[in-house]
Design an enzyme around this catalytic site. Sequence first.
Site, PDB file in Angstrom:
ATOM      1  N   ASP A  22     -96.502  26.176  -6.053  1.00  0.00           N
ATOM      2  CA  ASP A  22     -95.333  25.399  -6.475  1.00  0.00           C
ATOM      3  C   ASP A  22     -94.224  25.443  -5.424  1.00  0.00           C
ATOM      4  O   ASP A  22     -94.130  26.397  -4.659  1.00  0.00           O
ATOM      5  CB  ASP A  22     -94.827  25.955  -7.825  1.00  0.00           C
ATOM      6  CG  ASP A  22     -93.947  24.963  -8.566  1.00  0.00           C
ATOM      7  OD1 ASP A  22     -93.905  23.784  -8.188  1.00  0.00           O
ATOM      8  OD2 ASP A  22     -93.281  25.386  -9.534  1.00  0.00           O
ATOM      9  N   ARG A  35     -90.559  14.268  -0.370  1.00  0.00           N
ATOM     10  CA  ARG A  35     -91.356  15.298  -1.053  1.00  0.00           C
ATOM     11  C   ARG A  35     -92.763  15.434  -0.473  1.00  0.00           C
ATOM     12  O   ARG A  35     -93.313  16.528  -0.376  1.00  0.00           O
ATOM     13  CB  ARG A  35     -91.464  14.967  -2.555  1.00  0.00           C
ATOM     14  CG  ARG A  35     -90.165  15.105  -3.326  1.00  0.00           C
ATOM     15  CD  ARG A  35     -90.343  14.658  -4.774  1.00  0.00           C
ATOM     16  NE  ARG A  35     -91.417  15.384  -5.436  1.00  0.00           N
ATOM     17  CZ  ARG A  35     -91.276  16.581  -6.008  1.00  0.00           C
ATOM     18  NH1 ARG A  35     -90.099  17.161  -6.023  1.00  0.00           N
ATOM     19  NH2 ARG A  35     -92.299  17.169  -6.562  1.00  0.00           N
ATOM     20  N   HIS A  39     -95.900  18.433   0.455  1.00  0.00           N
ATOM     21  CA  HIS A  39     -97.310  18.473   0.048  1.00  0.00           C
ATOM     22  C   HIS A  39     -98.204  18.578   1.281  1.00  0.00           C
ATOM     23  O   HIS A  39     -99.186  19.315   1.296  1.00  0.00           O
ATOM     24  CB  HIS A  39     -97.680  17.218  -0.748  1.00  0.00           C
ATOM     25  CG  HIS A  39     -96.903  17.066  -2.034  1.00  0.00           C
ATOM     26  ND1 HIS A  39     -96.703  18.118  -2.898  1.00  0.00           N
ATOM     27  CD2 HIS A  39     -96.285  15.999  -2.594  1.00  0.00           C
ATOM     28  CE1 HIS A  39     -95.992  17.692  -3.943  1.00  0.00           C
ATOM     29  NE2 HIS A  39     -95.722  16.405  -3.777  1.00  0.00           N
ATOM     30  N   ARG A  73     -95.831  11.859 -12.793  1.00  0.00           N
ATOM     31  CA  ARG A  73     -94.911  11.707 -11.654  1.00  0.00           C
ATOM     32  C   ARG A  73     -94.935  10.251 -11.176  1.00  0.00           C
ATOM     33  O   ARG A  73     -95.852   9.499 -11.525  1.00  0.00           O
ATOM     34  CB  ARG A  73     -95.328  12.653 -10.522  1.00  0.00           C
ATOM     35  CG  ARG A  73     -95.131  14.104 -10.906  1.00  0.00           C
ATOM     36  CD  ARG A  73     -95.334  15.028  -9.726  1.00  0.00           C
ATOM     37  NE  ARG A  73     -95.112  16.406 -10.137  1.00  0.00           N
ATOM     38  CZ  ARG A  73     -94.949  17.411  -9.301  1.00  0.00           C
ATOM     39  NH1 ARG A  73     -94.969  17.201  -7.996  1.00  0.00           N
ATOM     40  NH2 ARG A  73     -94.750  18.636  -9.750  1.00  0.00           N
ATOM     41  N   LEU A 133    -116.604  33.560  -0.372  1.00  0.00           N
ATOM     42  CA  LEU A 133    -115.577  33.214  -1.355  1.00  0.00           C
ATOM     43  C   LEU A 133    -115.942  31.944  -2.128  1.00  0.00           C
ATOM     44  O   LEU A 133    -116.418  30.974  -1.544  1.00  0.00           O
ATOM     45  CB  LEU A 133    -114.245  32.981  -0.606  1.00  0.00           C
ATOM     46  CG  LEU A 133    -113.060  32.502  -1.441  1.00  0.00           C
ATOM     47  CD1 LEU A 133    -112.512  33.634  -2.296  1.00  0.00           C
ATOM     48  CD2 LEU A 133    -111.951  31.950  -0.537  1.00  0.00           C
ATOM     49  N   LEU A 197     -96.045  29.506 -16.985  1.00  0.00           N
ATOM     50  CA  LEU A 197     -97.468  29.280 -16.715  1.00  0.00           C
ATOM     51  C   LEU A 197     -97.805  27.807 -16.520  1.00  0.00           C
ATOM     52  O   LEU A 197     -98.853  27.487 -15.977  1.00  0.00           O
ATOM     53  CB  LEU A 197     -98.327  29.838 -17.862  1.00  0.00           C
ATOM     54  CG  LEU A 197     -98.296  31.359 -18.032  1.00  0.00           C
ATOM     55  CD1 LEU A 197     -99.186  31.772 -19.213  1.00  0.00           C
ATOM     56  CD2 LEU A 197     -98.760  32.074 -16.765  1.00  0.00           C
TER      57      LEU A 197
HETATM   58  C1  IPE Z   1     -97.510  23.401 -11.778  1.00  0.00           C
HETATM   59  O1  IPE Z   1     -96.411  22.975 -11.051  1.00  0.00           O
HETATM   60  C2  IPE Z   1     -98.697  22.531 -11.474  1.00  0.00           C
HETATM   61  C3  IPE Z   1     -99.271  22.708 -10.143  1.00  0.00           C
HETATM   62  C4  IPE Z   1     -98.902  23.595  -9.273  1.00  0.00           C
HETATM   63  C5  IPE Z   1    -100.339  21.796  -9.835  1.00  0.00           C
HETATM   64  P1  IPE Z   1     -95.368  21.937 -11.668  1.00  0.00           P
HETATM   65  O2  IPE Z   1     -94.301  21.748 -10.655  1.00  0.00           O
HETATM   66  O3  IPE Z   1     -96.062  20.720 -12.122  1.00  0.00           O
HETATM   67  O4  IPE Z   1     -94.842  22.731 -12.931  1.00  0.00           O
HETATM   68  P2  IPE Z   1     -93.484  22.633 -13.724  1.00  0.00           P
HETATM   69  O5  IPE Z   1     -93.274  21.186 -14.043  1.00  0.00           O
HETATM   70  O6  IPE Z   1     -92.407  23.154 -12.818  1.00  0.00           O
HETATM   71  O7  IPE Z   1     -93.670  23.504 -14.913  1.00  0.00           O
HETATM   72  C1  IPE Z   2     -96.331  21.772  -6.215  1.00  0.00           C
HETATM   73  O1  IPE Z   2     -95.083  21.425  -5.710  1.00  0.00           O
HETATM   74  C2  IPE Z   2     -97.361  20.676  -6.011  1.00  0.00           C
HETATM   75  C3  IPE Z   2     -97.793  20.004  -7.240  1.00  0.00           C
HETATM   76  C4  IPE Z   2     -97.374  20.280  -8.443  1.00  0.00           C
HETATM   77  C5  IPE Z   2     -98.770  18.953  -7.098  1.00  0.00           C
HETATM   78  P1  IPE Z   2     -94.085  20.500  -6.520  1.00  0.00           P
HETATM   79  O2  IPE Z   2     -94.348  19.084  -6.159  1.00  0.00           O
HETATM   80  O3  IPE Z   2     -94.121  20.809  -7.961  1.00  0.00           O
HETATM   81  O4  IPE Z   2     -92.701  20.951  -5.886  1.00  0.00           O
HETATM   82  P2  IPE Z   2     -91.337  21.261  -6.656  1.00  0.00           P
HETATM   83  O5  IPE Z   2     -91.648  22.210  -7.751  1.00  0.00           O
HETATM   84  O6  IPE Z   2     -90.831  19.944  -7.162  1.00  0.00           O
HETATM   85  O7  IPE Z   2     -90.454  21.864  -5.615  1.00  0.00           O
HETATM   86 MG    MG Z   3     -93.122  22.126  -9.130  1.00  0.00          MG
END
Ligand code: IPE
Ligand code: IPE
Ligand code: MG
Length: 242
Positions: A22, A35, A39, A73, A133, A197
Site C-alpha cells: 500500500d 498516481r 504503481h 477506482r 519460492l 486488513l
Molecule cells: C489494499 O489497499 C488493497 C491492495 C493493496 C491491493 P487499498 O489502498 O485498496 O486499501 P484501503 O482502501 O486503504 O483500505
Molecule cells: C496500493 O497503493 C496499490 C493498490 C491498491 C492497487 P494505493 O494505490 O492504494 O496507494 P495509496 O494508498 O492511495 O497511497
Molecule cells: Mg491504498
Amino acid sequence: MATHPKAPKFKRVPRHVAIIMDGNGRWAKQRGLPRIEGHRKGTDSVRATVEAAGETGVEFLTLYAFSVENWSRPKAEVDTLMRLLQQFLRDEIAELNKHNVRLQAIGRLADLPAPVGAQLHETILATSRNTGLTLILALSYSGRIEIIEAVQSVIREIQLGHIDPAQIDETVLSRHLYTRYFPDPDLLIRTSGEMRLSNFLLWQLSYTELFITPTLWPDFRKPDFFDALRSYESRNRRYGRI
Ligand code: IPE
Ligand code: IPE
Ligand code: MG
C-alpha cells in the site's frame, strides 16, 4: 529451501509471508507525480521483495495486488494497473525462472480482462516446474467473497452427498478456500502505516503476526523485508496458550 549466502541469517524464518502493498498513490503525490508513477515504481519493490523472500528461505509469498474493491477506482487507474500487471507477468518470466520461483494466483481471476487472464495463465504454466519460492498474487481478491464461495462449494458437496454437514470443521472449510494448497501466513506486512486488513485473507490471518511499517510500497526494498523478518524472529506465538 536453501538460503542465499548474502541474506542475513534468522533463527526462525516464516514459511509464508503475506504483504498488503500500500501507499503507491501517496508516494507519487509526495513527488507531484500522477498516481500511476507510484504503481510503476512499486513493481521494482515487488522484484526486490521476491528476491529477498527467496534468499531468506521463505516458501510462500502472497502479494495483495488488486482487491475486488479496487475495481471502483477511476477507469483510467484500473486500466493502467491492468496494463502494468500484464506487462509484469509477461516480462518477469525469465527472472522468475532464473530465481526458481513458481507463480500462483488467488481471487476472482475470471474478473480480469481476457488478455491479462491469458498472460497470467501463461506465466503460471511457464513457471510451474520451479521448486523454490511460491509467489501468490491476490488479484480481484476479497476475503469475504472467498469465504462465501467456499460455503457455496461446501453446500454443493453436501447436495452431492459427498460430505455430511456434521463433518464440517476448519479443515473442511479450508479445503474450499482459494488458498487450499498453501499454509496460513505466519507474517503479514502492511506498508504505508494503515492499521487495517482491507478484506485480505480474513480466514487465514487469524493467528498471523502483524508487521506494519510507515514505508510506502514504492520505497520498500530488501532491508525493509529483512527488518520484518527480524521482528518476526522475536515474536512469541502463543495461539491462546500460556
Ligand atoms: C489494499 O489497499 C488493497 C491492495 C493493496 C491491493 P487499498 O489502498 O485498496 O486499501 P484501503 O482502501 O486503504 O483500505
Ligand atoms: C496500493 O497503493 C496499490 C493498490 C491498491 C492497487 P494505493 O494505490 O492504494 O496507494 P495509496 O494508498 O492511495 O497511497
Ligand atoms: Mg491504498
